[in-house]
Design a protein around this motif. Structure first.
Motif, PDB file in Angstrom:
ATOM      1  N   LEU A 102       0.811  -1.219   0.000  1.00  0.00           N
ATOM      2  CA  LEU A 102       0.000   0.000   0.000  1.00  0.00           C
ATOM      3  C   LEU A 102       0.843   1.266   0.000  1.00  0.00           C
ATOM      4  CD1 LEU A 102      -2.876   1.164   0.141  1.00  0.00           C
ATOM      5  CD2 LEU A 102      -2.691   1.072   2.653  1.00  0.00           C
ATOM      6  N   PHE A 103       1.865   1.303   0.866  1.00  0.00           N
ATOM      7  CA  PHE A 103       2.656   2.528   1.052  1.00  0.00           C
ATOM      8  C   PHE A 103       4.113   2.401   0.602  1.00  0.00           C
ATOM      9  CE2 PHE A 103      -0.357   3.168   4.857  1.00  0.00           C
ATOM     10  CZ  PHE A 103      -1.184   4.027   4.152  1.00  0.00           C
ATOM     11  N   GLY A 104       4.546   1.182   0.277  1.00  0.00           N
ATOM     12  CA  GLY A 104       5.954   0.994  -0.067  1.00  0.00           C
ATOM     13  C   GLY A 104       6.857   0.819   1.145  1.00  0.00           C
ATOM     14  N   TRP A 105       6.281   0.475   2.290  1.00  0.00           N
ATOM     15  CA  TRP A 105       7.067   0.324   3.512  1.00  0.00           C
ATOM     16  C   TRP A 105       7.832  -0.993   3.521  1.00  0.00           C
ATOM     17  CZ3 TRP A 105       2.930   1.577   7.830  1.00  0.00           C
ATOM     18  CH2 TRP A 105       2.554   2.927   7.733  1.00  0.00           C
ATOM     19  N   ALA A 137      -6.885   5.487  -5.708  1.00  0.00           N
ATOM     20  CA  ALA A 137      -5.945   4.423  -6.044  1.00  0.00           C
ATOM     21  C   ALA A 137      -5.539   3.648  -4.790  1.00  0.00           C
ATOM     22  CB  ALA A 137      -4.714   5.002  -6.737  1.00  0.00           C
ATOM     23  N   ALA A 138      -5.404   4.344  -3.667  1.00  0.00           N
ATOM     24  CA  ALA A 138      -5.070   3.670  -2.413  1.00  0.00           C
ATOM     25  C   ALA A 138      -6.181   2.718  -1.989  1.00  0.00           C
ATOM     26  CB  ALA A 138      -4.810   4.703  -1.316  1.00  0.00           C
ATOM     27  N   VAL A 139      -7.434   3.114  -2.216  1.00  0.00           N
ATOM     28  CA  VAL A 139      -8.563   2.228  -1.924  1.00  0.00           C
ATOM     29  C   VAL A 139      -8.466   0.958  -2.762  1.00  0.00           C
ATOM     30  CG1 VAL A 139     -11.058   1.960  -2.164  1.00  0.00           C
ATOM     31  CG2 VAL A 139     -10.116   4.044  -1.145  1.00  0.00           C
ATOM     32  N   ASP A 140      -8.206   1.119  -4.049  1.00  0.00           N
ATOM     33  CA  ASP A 140      -8.100  -0.038  -4.942  1.00  0.00           C
ATOM     34  C   ASP A 140      -6.960  -0.961  -4.505  1.00  0.00           C
ATOM     35  OD1 ASP A 140     -10.213   0.924  -6.429  1.00  0.00           O
ATOM     36  OD2 ASP A 140      -8.941   1.832  -7.976  1.00  0.00           O
ATOM     37  N   ARG A 141      -5.823  -0.381  -4.125  1.00  0.00           N
ATOM     38  CA  ARG A 141      -4.692  -1.197  -3.692  1.00  0.00           C
ATOM     39  C   ARG A 141      -5.009  -1.930  -2.394  1.00  0.00           C
ATOM     40  NH1 ARG A 141      -1.637   3.296  -5.214  1.00  0.00           N
ATOM     41  NH2 ARG A 141      -1.220   3.879  -3.043  1.00  0.00           N
ATOM     42  N   ALA A 142      -5.641  -1.224  -1.465  1.00  0.00           N
ATOM     43  CA  ALA A 142      -5.988  -1.855  -0.192  1.00  0.00           C
ATOM     44  C   ALA A 142      -6.897  -3.060  -0.411  1.00  0.00           C
ATOM     45  CB  ALA A 142      -6.651  -0.844   0.736  1.00  0.00           C
ATOM     46  N   GLY A 196      -9.892  -3.785   3.906  1.00  0.00           N
ATOM     47  CA  GLY A 196     -11.297  -3.426   3.818  1.00  0.00           C
ATOM     48  C   GLY A 196     -11.481  -1.934   3.661  1.00  0.00           C
ATOM     49  N   VAL A 197     -12.574  -1.547   3.057  1.00  0.00           N
ATOM     50  CA  VAL A 197     -12.901  -0.136   2.858  1.00  0.00           C
ATOM     51  C   VAL A 197     -14.063   0.217   3.769  1.00  0.00           C
ATOM     52  CG1 VAL A 197     -13.648   1.624   1.228  1.00  0.00           C
ATOM     53  CG2 VAL A 197     -12.085  -0.181   0.488  1.00  0.00           C
ATOM     54  N   ARG A 198     -13.836   1.130   4.699  1.00  0.00           N
ATOM     55  CA  ARG A 198     -14.864   1.570   5.632  1.00  0.00           C
ATOM     56  C   ARG A 198     -15.595   2.799   5.089  1.00  0.00           C
ATOM     57  NH1 ARG A 198     -12.419   3.566   9.918  1.00  0.00           N
ATOM     58  NH2 ARG A 198     -14.179   3.149  11.283  1.00  0.00           N
ATOM     59  N   MET A 199     -14.898   3.600   4.289  1.00  0.00           N
ATOM     60  CA  MET A 199     -15.494   4.751   3.600  1.00  0.00           C
ATOM     61  C   MET A 199     -14.732   4.954   2.308  1.00  0.00           C
ATOM     62  SD  MET A 199     -15.881   8.749   4.811  1.00  0.00           S
ATOM     63  CE  MET A 199     -14.288   9.304   4.154  1.00  0.00           C
ATOM     64  N   PRO A 200     -15.404   4.931   1.154  1.00  0.00           N
ATOM     65  CA  PRO A 200     -14.691   5.107  -0.117  1.00  0.00           C
ATOM     66  C   PRO A 200     -14.096   6.510  -0.228  1.00  0.00           C
ATOM     67  CG  PRO A 200     -17.057   5.212  -0.449  1.00  0.00           C
ATOM     68  CD  PRO A 200     -16.860   4.792   0.972  1.00  0.00           C
ATOM     69  N   ALA A 201     -13.219   6.683  -1.195  1.00  0.00           N
ATOM     70  CA  ALA A 201     -12.592   7.985  -1.401  1.00  0.00           C
ATOM     71  C   ALA A 201     -13.661   9.053  -1.596  1.00  0.00           C
ATOM     72  CB  ALA A 201     -11.661   7.933  -2.598  1.00  0.00           C
ATOM     73  N   LEU A 253     -10.022   3.053   5.819  1.00  0.00           N
ATOM     74  CA  LEU A 253      -9.688   1.678   5.478  1.00  0.00           C
ATOM     75  C   LEU A 253      -9.440   0.843   6.725  1.00  0.00           C
ATOM     76  CD1 LEU A 253      -7.077   2.561   2.693  1.00  0.00           C
ATOM     77  CD2 LEU A 253      -9.517   2.115   2.382  1.00  0.00           C
ATOM     78  N   ALA A 254      -9.249  -0.435   6.519  1.00  0.00           N
ATOM     79  CA  ALA A 254      -8.796  -1.355   7.564  1.00  0.00           C
ATOM     80  C   ALA A 254      -7.846  -2.348   6.919  1.00  0.00           C
ATOM     81  CB  ALA A 254      -9.969  -2.086   8.206  1.00  0.00           C
ATOM     82  N   ASP A 255      -6.801  -2.741   7.622  1.00  0.00           N
ATOM     83  CA  ASP A 255      -5.902  -3.745   7.058  1.00  0.00           C
ATOM     84  C   ASP A 255      -6.548  -5.135   7.165  1.00  0.00           C
ATOM     85  OD1 ASP A 255      -5.340  -4.873   9.587  1.00  0.00           O
ATOM     86  OD2 ASP A 255      -3.475  -3.757   9.833  1.00  0.00           O
ATOM     87  N   PRO A 256      -5.948  -6.170   6.627  1.00  0.00           N
ATOM     88  CA  PRO A 256      -6.590  -7.488   6.637  1.00  0.00           C
ATOM     89  C   PRO A 256      -6.857  -8.058   8.031  1.00  0.00           C
ATOM     90  CG  PRO A 256      -4.841  -7.429   4.993  1.00  0.00           C
ATOM     91  CD  PRO A 256      -4.720  -6.178   5.812  1.00  0.00           C
ATOM     92  N   TYR A 257      -6.268  -7.465   9.061  1.00  0.00           N
ATOM     93  CA  TYR A 257      -6.397  -7.986  10.424  1.00  0.00           C
ATOM     94  C   TYR A 257      -7.289  -7.114  11.294  1.00  0.00           C
ATOM     95  CZ  TYR A 257      -2.681 -10.181   8.017  1.00  0.00           C
ATOM     96  OH  TYR A 257      -1.986 -10.819   7.022  1.00  0.00           O
ATOM     97  N   GLY A 258      -7.815  -6.035  10.701  1.00  0.00           N
ATOM     98  CA  GLY A 258      -8.797  -5.210  11.390  1.00  0.00           C
ATOM     99  C   GLY A 258      -8.301  -3.889  11.921  1.00  0.00           C
ATOM    100  N   ALA A 259      -7.003  -3.590  11.822  1.00  0.00           N
ATOM    101  CA  ALA A 259      -6.498  -2.300  12.294  1.00  0.00           C
ATOM    102  C   ALA A 259      -7.020  -1.191  11.381  1.00  0.00           C
ATOM    103  CB  ALA A 259      -4.975  -2.293  12.318  1.00  0.00           C
ATOM    104  N   ARG A 260      -7.648  -0.174  11.970  1.00  0.00           N
ATOM    105  CA  ARG A 260      -8.305   0.887  11.216  1.00  0.00           C
ATOM    106  C   ARG A 260      -7.365   2.088  11.018  1.00  0.00           C
ATOM    107  NH1 ARG A 260     -11.582   3.380  13.945  1.00  0.00           N
ATOM    108  NH2 ARG A 260     -10.925   2.581  15.970  1.00  0.00           N
TER     109      ARG A 260
END
Length: 263
Positions: A31-34, A217-222, A228-233, A245-252
């Motif tokens: 998502l961020f290149g980290w 684009a970040a929504v699409d990548r996530a 998960g998407v909690r609110m679209p762009a 958004l939320a990551d696959p483990y639920g962190a918002r």
């Protein structure tokens, strides 16, 4: 917006506790290149997310007994003990008493008057994150609260934070800045839960925002990465494009493509 010119009361560190640090590394890397770098065997599995060699966050694997996966925000304190005591006197609580983190600094985990957890970081060798406000890094934070006045009183008494009302589409927005730093040093805001049905479903909490070059684009990548998407762009005049958004483990968390500064 946040910068790395940290002052007392401003956020200076953020980390994620997750049930799968390898999976989280894959998600945030995509998502961020980290990239994730371990802090060494003495750190108990803790490590640093880095972007182009600069630390943007911390992270570690946590157990179910330590709570659900979440992002945790830390504010700079000149004296962890004094800040913890101030939080208790302001009707908050100390969840983890002040402790040394090797020679890097001193930390504690507190909860505000409504039970919302947050951390404090008294800098040692580590002053804070290396990057803030740029794409792929923390740029803004929001507290969702049931009582804005009570929250403002607590964080003023504990961290010296000051609030101000600024015009916002449909009403006003409560901005937050460090004591005496003025509105130019705003780093976040307080939002009434009643005004945000997305966050009302979760409850009172802090939410970090990470800057991106394109929110849609970040929504699409996530989504492609299993998040998960909690609110679209969503475009907000004078603010930018925001998605929750939320990551696959639920962190918002949220992302924002900030609008250009107004003259």
């Amino acid at each position: 917006m946040l910068t790395t010119r940290f002052v007392n009361g401003a956020p200076n560190w953020i980390d994620v506790g997750t049930s799968d640090i390898e999976g989280a590394t894959s998600f945030y890397g995509g998502l961020f290149g980290w990239q994730f770098e371990s802090a060494g065997p003495e750190a108990g599995g803790y490590g640093f997310f880095q972007l182009d060699g600069r630390t943007v966050a911390g992270g570690m694997q946590t157990s179910a007994e330590q709570g659900p996966p979440s992002w945790n925000l830390y504010f700079q304190s000149p004296d962890a003990e004094a800040t913890a005591k101030a939080a208790e006197q302001a009707h908050g609580s100390v969840l983890l008493p002040p402790m040394d983190v090797m020679d890097r600094g001193r930390m504690a985990i507190l909860a505000d008057q409504a039970g919302v957890p947050f951390g404090i970081w008294q800098p040692g060798l580590t002053k804070g994150v290396d990057l803030a406000g740029d794409p792929g890094s923390l740029c803004w934070v929001e507290l969702y609260a049931r009582d804005i006045a009570a929250a403002a009183a607590f964080y003023h008494a504990t961290l010296g934070l000051e609030t101000s009302a600024v015009p916002f589409p449909g009403g006003t927005y409560t901005c937050v800045n460090p004591a005496g730093a003025g509105e130019d040093a705003m780093f976040g805001g307080f939002v009434d839960l009643a005004d945000d049905p997305v966050e009302a479903a979760v409850g009172a909490s802090w939410l970090p925002y990470f800057e991106v070059t394109d929110a849609a684009a970040a929504v699409d990548r996530a989504l492609a990465l299993g998040g998960g998407v909690r609110m679209p762009a969503t475009d907000i005049e004078g603010v930018g494009s925001i998605a929750k958004l939320a990551d696959p483990y639920g962190a918002r968390f949220a992302v924002i493509k900030s609008a250009p500064p107004q003259p």
